[in-house]
Design a protein around this motif. Sequence first.
Motif: not given
Length: 109
Positions: A19-45
């Motif tokens: 209801k607040s607009g946050w979305e549970l998403q599957l994304n491909f994310v690079q965290w810092g200088d690490n290898q990118p990974k598949f990422d499942l989490r909630t994100w603000s709009p």
Amino acid sequence: MAELKFEILEQFGTLSTSKSGWELQLNFVQWGDNQPKFDLRTWSPDHKKMGKGITLNHDELVKLQDAITHVLATEDMPTATVALSSEPEEPVVETEPDEKPGWAKLSDF
């Protein structure tokens, strides 16, 4: 606390929106200088804040897909039915596996 560096390289899809607009998403994310990974989490709009989630490498994502396929396959299991033909000696029986899982679809609850 140091600012967390991340870059969303690809968005694969949104599974749900609160209801607040946050979305549970599957994304491909690079965290810092690490290898990118598949990422499942909630994100603000605006994707500036995120909730807790999980990151998976390719092999883990493939194993998760196999597990999900197994879970969803049990939803399509036929139920046993016995129908008698016009001749009582020849019942028609649809077969089903002997064991059903101890859980059901969430929509069944």
